[in-house]
Design a protein around this motif. Structure first.
Motif, PDB file in Angstrom:
ATOM      1  N   ASP A  45       0.376   7.535  -7.048  1.00 17.84           N
ATOM      2  CA  ASP A  45      -0.727   8.492  -7.123  1.00 17.84           C
ATOM      3  C   ASP A  45      -0.208   9.904  -6.881  1.00 17.84           C
ATOM      4  O   ASP A  45       0.413  10.179  -5.861  1.00 17.84           O
ATOM      5  N   PHE A  54       0.832  -1.211   0.000  1.00 18.61           N
ATOM      6  CA  PHE A  54       0.000   0.000   0.000  1.00 18.61           C
ATOM      7  C   PHE A  54       0.862   1.255   0.000  1.00 18.61           C
ATOM      8  O   PHE A  54       0.576   2.213  -0.727  1.00 18.61           O
ATOM      9  N   TYR A  55       1.910   1.272   0.821  1.00 18.14           N
ATOM     10  CA  TYR A  55       2.783   2.441   0.860  1.00 18.14           C
ATOM     11  C   TYR A  55       3.448   2.653  -0.488  1.00 18.14           C
ATOM     12  O   TYR A  55       3.564   3.776  -0.969  1.00 18.14           O
ATOM     13  N   ALA A  60      -4.519   3.056   4.461  1.00 14.33           N
ATOM     14  CA  ALA A  60      -4.865   1.649   4.244  1.00 14.33           C
ATOM     15  C   ALA A  60      -3.733   0.740   4.711  1.00 14.33           C
ATOM     16  O   ALA A  60      -3.976  -0.275   5.376  1.00 14.33           O
ATOM     17  N   GLY A  61      -2.512   1.112   4.409  1.00 15.76           N
ATOM     18  CA  GLY A  61      -1.364   0.320   4.843  1.00 15.76           C
ATOM     19  C   GLY A  61      -1.260   0.246   6.356  1.00 15.76           C
ATOM     20  O   GLY A  61      -1.053  -0.830   6.926  1.00 15.76           O
ATOM     21  N   ARG A 111       2.368   1.657  -3.400  1.00 13.76           N
ATOM     22  CA  ARG A 111       1.361   2.124  -4.369  1.00 13.76           C
ATOM     23  C   ARG A 111       1.050   3.595  -4.189  1.00 13.76           C
ATOM     24  O   ARG A 111       0.641   4.272  -5.141  1.00 13.76           O
ATOM     25  N   SER A 112       1.205   4.108  -2.988  1.00 14.35           N
ATOM     26  CA  SER A 112       0.910   5.523  -2.748  1.00 14.35           C
ATOM     27  C   SER A 112       1.827   6.420  -3.569  1.00 14.35           C
ATOM     28  O   SER A 112       1.452   7.535  -3.921  1.00 14.35           O
ATOM     29  N   ARG A 137      -4.872   7.995   1.163  1.00  9.83           N
ATOM     30  CA  ARG A 137      -5.726   6.802   1.241  1.00  9.83           C
ATOM     31  C   ARG A 137      -4.868   5.536   1.298  1.00  9.83           C
ATOM     32  O   ARG A 137      -5.122   4.633   2.087  1.00  9.83           O
ATOM     33  N   MET A 138      -3.840   5.483   0.477  1.00 13.39           N
ATOM     34  CA  MET A 138      -2.955   4.308   0.470  1.00 13.39           C
ATOM     35  C   MET A 138      -2.148   4.207   1.772  1.00 13.39           C
ATOM     36  O   MET A 138      -1.955   3.120   2.302  1.00 13.39           O
TER      37      MET A 138
END
Length: 138
Positions: A69, A62-63, A81-82, A65-66, A77-78
């Motif tokens: 963006d 998640f981190y 979520a992480g 993927r952040s 959000r990522m």
């Protein structure tokens, strides 16, 4: 500043976490008798290490993927979520262990897992900071 981080970079960046997981497991298998002498359950540490590795892998995803963006909302959000997934996996696992073990909870094992958590989280932050700098410079 619009540079993206490639998936290959993510796999390469994740390798130190995998290495730490393997080193911890090898160390635990090699020191079973010493740990049992100190009344620390190697099984609790091994299972805790596996759970923490999985939680760290998910949060790392998640981190990582952040970084893809460019919008602040997507980035946050990522990140949230992480953090949430890692926290929930750790909390759920802890409560499950405490419910199953009852009065036989191995305090040394729990303290060892806390040390593992700090190790994984620290390494994760260091790695992601380096990847972030690469993105800004690339």
């Amino acid at each position: 500043m619009n540079a993206t981080v490639s998936p290959d970079t993510g796999l390469k960046a994740f390798k130190p976490l995998l290495f730490i997981f393997l080193i911890i497991n090898a160390g635990l298998f090699g020191s079973r008798s010493k740990l049992s002498h100190w009344n620390i359950s190697t099984d609790v540490l091994l299972i805790g290490n596996l759970i923490l590795f999985i939680a760290t892998a998910v949060s790392f995803y998640f981190y990582y993927r952040s970084f893809q963006d460019n919008r602040a909302a997507g980035f946050l959000r990522m990140i949230y979520a992480g953090m949430f997934v890692k926290m929930m996996l750790c909390l759920f696992s802890s409560f499950l262990y405490i419910m199953i073990a009852g009065k036989e909870v191995n305090k040394g094992g729990i303290i060892g897992c806390m040390v593992f958590y700090l190790l994984y989280t620290s390494l994760e932050v260091v790695i992601l900071m380096k990847v972030s700098k690469q993105k800004k410079n690339g």
